[in-house]
Design an enzyme around this catalytic site. Structure first.
Site, PDB file in Angstrom:
ATOM      1  CE  LYS A 111     -45.075 -41.759  22.877  1.00 16.46           C
ATOM      2  NZ  LYS A 111     -46.555 -41.497  22.456  1.00 16.46           N
ATOM      3  CE  LYS A 192     -45.184 -34.292  26.321  1.00 17.12           C
ATOM      4  NZ  LYS A 192     -45.723 -35.100  25.237  1.00 17.12           N
ATOM      5  CE  LYS A 195     -51.777 -39.012  26.599  1.00 18.76           C
ATOM      6  NZ  LYS A 195     -52.868 -38.599  25.777  1.00 18.76           N
TER       7      LYS A 195
HETATM    8  P1  TYM Z   1     -51.167 -36.454  22.800  1.00 17.69           P
HETATM    9  O1  TYM Z   1     -52.207 -37.667  22.521  1.00 17.69           O
HETATM   10  O2  TYM Z   1     -49.882 -36.909  23.178  1.00 17.69           O
HETATM   11  O3  TYM Z   1     -51.699 -35.187  23.147  1.00 17.69           O
HETATM   12  C1  TYM Z   1     -53.112 -34.419  22.837  1.00 17.69           C
HETATM   13  C2  TYM Z   1     -52.875 -33.233  22.680  1.00 17.69           C
HETATM   14  O4  TYM Z   1     -52.297 -32.385  23.888  1.00 17.69           O
HETATM   15  C3  TYM Z   1     -51.317 -31.777  23.816  1.00 17.69           C
HETATM   16  N1  TYM Z   1     -50.307 -31.792  24.868  1.00 17.69           N
HETATM   17  C4  TYM Z   1     -49.913 -30.677  25.348  1.00 17.69           C
HETATM   18  N2  TYM Z   1     -49.925 -29.388  25.439  1.00 17.69           N
HETATM   19  C5  TYM Z   1     -49.429 -28.528  26.177  1.00 17.69           C
HETATM   20  N3  TYM Z   1     -48.503 -29.250  27.394  1.00 17.69           N
HETATM   21  C6  TYM Z   1     -48.453 -30.452  27.451  1.00 17.69           C
HETATM   22  N4  TYM Z   1     -47.548 -30.778  28.643  1.00 17.69           N
HETATM   23  C7  TYM Z   1     -49.107 -31.197  26.606  1.00 17.69           C
HETATM   24  N5  TYM Z   1     -49.077 -32.637  26.540  1.00 17.69           N
HETATM   25  C8  TYM Z   1     -49.975 -33.069  25.456  1.00 17.69           C
HETATM   26  C9  TYM Z   1     -50.414 -32.318  22.474  1.00 17.69           C
HETATM   27  O5  TYM Z   1     -49.689 -31.421  21.802  1.00 17.69           O
HETATM   28  C10 TYM Z   1     -51.530 -32.730  21.644  1.00 17.69           C
HETATM   29  O6  TYM Z   1     -52.207 -31.473  20.950  1.00 17.69           O
HETATM   30  N6  TYM Z   1     -50.058 -37.627  17.673  1.00 17.69           N
HETATM   31  C11 TYM Z   1     -50.919 -36.600  18.799  1.00 17.69           C
HETATM   32  C12 TYM Z   1     -52.308 -37.231  18.457  1.00 17.69           C
HETATM   33  C13 TYM Z   1     -52.915 -37.160  17.144  1.00 17.69           C
HETATM   34  C14 TYM Z   1     -53.091 -35.899  16.344  1.00 17.69           C
HETATM   35  C15 TYM Z   1     -53.535 -36.414  15.056  1.00 17.69           C
HETATM   36  C16 TYM Z   1     -53.345 -34.558  16.738  1.00 17.69           C
HETATM   37  C17 TYM Z   1     -52.911 -38.162  16.160  1.00 17.69           C
HETATM   38  N7  TYM Z   1     -53.467 -37.571  14.873  1.00 17.69           N
HETATM   39  C18 TYM Z   1     -54.123 -35.361  14.156  1.00 17.69           C
HETATM   40  C19 TYM Z   1     -53.581 -33.641  15.811  1.00 17.69           C
HETATM   41  C20 TYM Z   1     -54.048 -34.046  14.299  1.00 17.69           C
HETATM   42  C21 TYM Z   1     -50.450 -36.971  20.147  1.00 17.69           C
HETATM   43  O7  TYM Z   1     -49.638 -37.990  20.445  1.00 17.69           O
HETATM   44  O8  TYM Z   1     -51.209 -36.303  21.020  1.00 17.69           O
END
Ligand code: TYM
Length: 328
Positions: A111, A192, A195
């Site tokens: 990022k 990957k 969004k």
């Molecule tokens: P974020 O918002 O980027 O994504 C949310 C969840 O979706 C999963 N994900 C995917 N899984 C499979 N294939 C993909 N292409 C894909 N894109 C996204 C992510 O692995 C995630 O589980 N840091 C985290 C958010 C967060 C969090 C937490 C998660 C903040 N605090 C505490 C768990 C526990 C994030 O940026 O996810």
């Protein structure tokens, strides 16, 4: 009952990757675990967000949680910013995590790559994520593969805190799907599905209308062969589509291979599009109902109340152990 916590950022449209990698497991785990699911609005501002867009996206992600099948009477659904213990423990954790550990995070490297100036929040973001999880003494954290490294850091930080100040935090385990832990872009199977990809043809948004979904899948890149076979190394594009098919149909990968034996990619892709549409249409319908009813605000209020009880108790325990004087 074992505890589960997870979160999703309101930083753009949620994709089928978010659904398969994370949300689908949220829905499943709520029946057998005490669950806390939040929209991580504090995480979203680690990259610049337009205030109006952040507001809209936050409400949208919360409504999608419910539309996807999370029952607010079973799980607590809330906004991270409604439970201030997250940012407070997040600060405490920044004093436990090492600079070197944070520098190694691949998400930070990705990022920040090529950017002239990067907010310090993006760098310390994994400390806030660790706090999110440790506040609830979560046993399991359902996430996609890309969050594995952050989970490792959370475990290291929990161990370190416990060693330094005495047993305080439970050390959590990631809960990652066997197939679909990393759903890839439709235009490039080495990336990957995300969004934040500027090409909307690369991802399927959970709110894409049926015809858009059909078009995106028909244009999805495949190899020049014609065999529907799960072989991520040699056929990454088709294998990615098969993972999506399996999650949207409950057919196993072997059953999908058998179904399309000798048929080429045409009918496979056509059926895949219909499976995805059939999975997302009911979610979209419920989403529209929830948004127009305004019910989400009461759900979030109840969720924050429930989450605060657990989060505040853990925060106070951690502060006491560190030597803070708690207000009398
Ligand atoms: P974020 O918002 O980027 O994504 C949310 C969840 O979706 C999963 N994900 C995917 N899984 C499979 N294939 C993909 N292409 C894909 N894109 C996204 C992510 O692995 C995630 O589980 N840091 C985290 C958010 C967060 C969090 C937490 C998660 C903040 N605090 C505490 C768990 C526990 C994030 O940026 O996810």
């Amino acid at each position: 009952m074992k505890r589960v916590l997870s979160g999703i950022q309101p930083s753009g449209q949620l994709t089928l990757g978010n659904y398969i990698g994370a949300m689908k497991n949220f829905v499943e785990l709520q029946h057998s675990h005490q669950c806390y699911f939040m929209v991580v609005d504090h995480h979203a501002i680690t990259v610049p967000q337009k205030p109006e867009a952040l507001k809209e996206q936050t409400e949208s992600v919360a409504a999608l949680f419910i539309a996807a099948g999370i029952d607010p009477n079973k799980a607590s659904v809330f906004l991270q910013s409604h439970v201030p213990a997250h940012t407070e423990l997040g600060w405490l954790i920044t004093t436990i995590a090492y600079m070197g550990e944070l520098e190694r995070m691949t998400q930070f490297k990705d990022k920040s790559a090529g950017k002239e100036s990067v907010g310090a929040g993006l760098f310390v973001y994994p400390a806030l994520m660790a706090a999110d999880i440790l506040l609830y003494n979560a046993d399991l954290v359902p996430v996609g593969d890309d969050q594995k490294q952050h989970l490792e850091l959370t475990r290291d930080v929990a161990h370190r805190f416990n060693q330094r100040y005495g047993e305080t935090f439970r050390v959590p385990e990631p809960y990652i799907p066997q197939v679909g832990a990393r759903i890839m872009s439709l235009d490039d199977a080495s990336k990957k599905m995300s969004k934040s990809n500027p090409n909307p043809g690369s991802f399927i948004a959970l709110l894409d209308p049926p015809d858009v979904i059909r078009k995106k899948i028909s244009r999805a890149v495949t190899d020049s062969g014609r065999e529907v076979k799960f072989d991520p190394e040699n056929k990454p594009e088709v294998s990615n589509l098969m993972g999506i098919y399996s999650h949207c149909s409950d057919l196993s990968l072997q059953e999908i291979e058998a179904k399309y034996e000798g048929q080429g990619y045409g009918s496979f892709k056509k059926d895949l599009a219909e499976q995805v549409v059939a999975t997302l249409e009911p979610i979209q319908q419920r989403y529209n109902e929830i948004r127009s009813s305004g019910a989400i605000y009461d759900i979030l209020k109840k969720g924050a109340r429930e989450a605060s009880v657990i989060a505040n108790a853990t925060l106070n325990e951690a502060k006491q152990k560190m030597g803070f004087i708690l207000p009398q």
